[in-house]
Design a protein around this motif. Structure first.
Motif, short mmCIF file in Angstrom:
data_model
loop_
_atom_site.label_atom_id
_atom_site.label_comp_id
_atom_site.label_asym_id
_atom_site.label_seq_id
_atom_site.Cartn_x
_atom_site.Cartn_y
_atom_site.Cartn_z
N UNK A 72 -6.03 -0.63 -2.52
CA UNK A 72 -6.65 0.33 -3.43
C UNK A 72 -6.52 -0.19 -4.86
N UNK A 76 -7.45 -3.88 2.21
CA UNK A 76 -7.59 -2.44 1.97
C UNK A 76 -6.96 -2.04 0.65
N UNK A 126 -12.22 3.73 -0.65
CA UNK A 126 -11.18 3.79 -1.68
C UNK A 126 -11.76 4.21 -3.02
N UNK A 180 0.82 -1.22 0.00
CA UNK A 180 0.00 0.00 0.00
C UNK A 180 0.85 1.27 0.00
N UNK A 215 -2.66 1.71 6.01
CA UNK A 215 -2.98 1.20 4.69
C UNK A 215 -2.90 -0.31 4.72
N UNK A 216 -3.77 -0.89 5.51
CA UNK A 216 -3.89 -2.34 5.62
C UNK A 216 -5.14 -2.62 6.44
N UNK A 269 -7.41 1.77 6.04
CA UNK A 269 -7.84 2.69 4.98
C UNK A 269 -7.06 2.33 3.72
N UNK A 270 -7.33 3.05 2.65
CA UNK A 270 -6.60 2.82 1.41
C UNK A 270 -5.39 3.73 1.30
N UNK A 271 -4.68 3.57 0.19
CA UNK A 271 -3.42 4.30 0.02
C UNK A 271 -3.63 5.80 -0.11
#
Ligand code: SF4
Lengths: 452, 186
Positions: B88, B86, B114, A42, A126-127, A143-145
């Protein structure tokens, strides 16, 4: 006239501290984060997004942690480039918490162990298994990147304050029943999306009885119910664990900042005397979206059949399922207690001739302590392969990828189609005792069948 | 107008409710719990190149999808779409494969977040997700909040996004929003 407002859940309380005002489920807030995590999958995407902001600095490099763990030791040239970009980004932005093989391990085992996590903190990673840190009374969510990139630039993250699902576990657990069995039993009861967008707050005597390591395992699987975060209110065990970790990692007086929430300076580490665990609990009149009570004394050693983590049943009732591989490790069950549990089964026994048994301590410290306690010796003598810390097989990355039609019992957290290799392979999720017993039996087995 | 242009206009569209540009395409139908491991398997995560990710989109669920999907096509799925990791890379792969919009009965939390953050249009509608067959032509009006099955002429209204989330979508993603704020302050 509105009456006295009702109380706050534990998650609402932490987010209220972070926001500097009382916030409740449903509100959208933007708050300072105490810790931002990214890994070798990520991180690189986050760096690319961060670059689009046009040369802004990282708001607080001390709050950023980068861990190369998924494809390390580098499995091929492409993944070597990903890990390299972590080091390069860290060097360029003054981030000193960048962990490589030999010094680190799997992120969610590593961060608590390194003394970076504590009660009251707001953590994004990011995981998806960032929810693990709720075991120490933090608000922690995956959460996302792009969220990681944004938080690195601004120091802030936006959240919708989640509703809370309260899960109460009562009763004394039976022999060979550990935190993973509890987690799989809860998942079997609630399903994979019962807690979607929610906080899961665990309480009850079975939770109080769990070690901190066990709580980390339990909260790790929060995301498999769709939860935004899972959390256990900090108690004496939490405080002791965090203080011990601060001491071991040499963060005594002078370092600052546990659960600073409102953005007080931090070295990204925890101070032994700086805990803010006091008052971190739900109010008696907190409003919950739902409450579930489970009698933990009825839970047996569990296995979750393919292809959903919620397909749990008693391992003894799984039927005759011959297996090809066992993996004991991951951010779910790669800690010292897990390896001790596996050794209780494997010591003096032999891995079934058909089975490849891979044991992967989650961090360097776990690896070293397992070596000193003679656990690794017992594993090797039993015919297991012991590897350096890595996510590796858990996500079908490397070091244990499954061929077509193969079956694996794994102490990991996902058994989706193709998760560990070929789309026709199968993953059975279990705790370390069931996994070790299955390695010996050559099929899915309850530890009581193997250990008299 | 290409699907790419259409999608961009819909995201940033200023048209009055119900008059925004339409996303229109052929549907691909899948079930519940489509997870991120089947959307983009980990064996491809050693790349961050969207085009490469797009070539393997949904490979372990529907091996023919990536080769056959056409720009602007629409994924219709059941509950808990995008559950799991997660990464993306999952919404990126879907976007790069050319999918114009995903309609699902519900989305897993991180996937939803995302998709918003990278500007992949997603629409939650249990009713539409239950009713729309695979291979149908469907239009989605994001600004007006309307899904229409062009075969059966059935329509469904969509719950609007919360204002803050809508602002991110209208900025074309979170990074753009931060840039805008930055410029505002400068
Ligand atoms: S061990 Fe598995 S679940 Fe945990 S962080 Fe690594 S890949 Fe993810």
């Amino acid at each position: 006239m509105p009456g006295k407002p009702s109380g706050l859940t534990l998650t609402e309380r932490i987010l209220s501290r972070a926001a500097g005002r009382e916030v409740r489920a449903g509100e959208l807030i933007e708050v300072p984060v105490d810790l931002i995590l990214a890994n070798d999958i990520t991180g690189p995407v986050a760096f690319k997004e961060f670059g689009r902001l046009g040369g802004v600095p990282v708001a607080d490099p001390d709050r950023v942690v980068l861990v190369a763990d998924h494809f390390v030791p580098n499995k091929d040239i492409a993944s070597a480039e990903l890990a390299k970009s972590l080091r390069e980004f860290a060097a360029a932005h003054g981030i000193d918490k960048c962990y490589d093989p030999g010094r680190g391990g799997i992120e969610h085992a590593l961060l608590p162990e390194a003394g970076l996590v504590g009660p009251g903190q707001v953590i994004i990673g990011g995981d998806s298994h960032t929810c693990t840190y709720g075991a120490l009374g933090a608000f922690a969510t995956g959460v996302g990147s792009t969220d990681v990139a944004a938080a690195m630039a601004t120091g802030l993250a936006w959240f919708k304050v989640p509703e809370t699902l309260r899960v109460t576990l009562t009763g004394q657990t039976g022999p060979w029943v550990g935190a993973k069995d509890l987690a799989l039993a809860v998942l079997a009861r609630l399903g994979v999306e019962r807690a979607n967008y929610m906080a899961v707050e665990y309480d009850g005597e079975s939770i109080a009885a769990l070690s901190v390591e066990g709580r980390l395992t339990l909260c790790n699987l929060g995301i498999e119910m769709g939860a935004k975060n899972a959390i256990v209110a900090p108690d004496a065990k939490t405080v002791e664990y965090v203080a011990e970790r601060a001491r071991v990692n040499g963060r005594g007086a002078g370092a600052t900042g546990v659960g600073t929430g409102a953005g007080a300076p931090t070295t990204g580490g925890l101070r032994a005397d700086g805990l803010r665990a006091d008052g971190l609990r739900a109010d008696p009149d907190a409003v919950y979206a739902g409450s579930v009570a489970i009698d933990a004394s009825t839970i047996e050693p569990m296995v979750a059949l393919p292809h959903l983590p919620s397909n749990g049943r008693a391992a003894a009732k799984a039927g005759d399922v011959p297996i090809d591989q066992v993996v004991i490790g991951s951010c779910t069950n790669g800690r010292l207690e897990d390896l001790r549990e596996a050794a209780r089964v494997l010591r003096g026994r032999r891995v079934h001739p058909r089975v490849r048994c891979l044991i992967i301590p989650a961090t360097q410290e776990v690896y070293l302590r397992a070596a000193r306690e003679g656990l690794l010796e017992a594993f090797v003598e039993a015919g297991a392969a012991v590897s350096a810390p890595t996510c590796g097989p858990c996500l079908g990355g490397h070091m244990g990828v499954l061929a077509s039609g193969e079956r694996c019992v794994a102490t990991t957290n996902r058994n989706f189609v193709g998760r560990m290799g070929h789309p026709s392979s199968e993953v059975y999720l279990a705790g370390p005792a069931v996994a070790a017993a299955s390695a010996v039996a050559g099929r899915v087995a309850d530890p009581r069948e193997v250990v008299a | 107008m290409s699907a790419k242009q259409a999608s961009k206009q819909a995201l940033t569209g200023t048209g009055a409710a119900g008059t925004g540009p339409l996303l229109e395409g052929r549907t691909w139908r899948y079930g519940d719990n489509v997870d991120t491991d089947v959307i983009i398997p980990a064996r491809y995560l050693n790349s961050i190149d969207p085009a490469e990710l797009g070539r393997h989109c949904l490979e372990d669920l529907d091996p023919g999808f990536a080769a056959a999907v056409r720009p602007g096509d629409i994924i219709v799925a059941g509950r808990n779409f995008g559950c799991g990791s997660s990464r993306e890379h999952a919404p990126l792969a879907i976007k790069a494969a050319g999918v114009g919009v995903v309609i699902a009965a519900s989305f897993a939390r991180i996937f939803f977040r995302n998709a918003v953050n990278i500007g992949l249009p997603i629409v939650e509608s249990p009713e539409a997700a239950a009713a729309i067959h695979g291979g149908r032509r469907v239009s989605v009006d994001l600004t007006g909040g309307l899904i229409r099955d062009l075969g059966s002429a059935e329509t469904w209204t969509v719950r609007p996004l919360p204002p803050f989330v809508l602002r991110i979508v209208q900025s074309g993603g979170l990074i753009n929003l931060i840039k805008e704020r930055h410029t505002d302050r400068a």
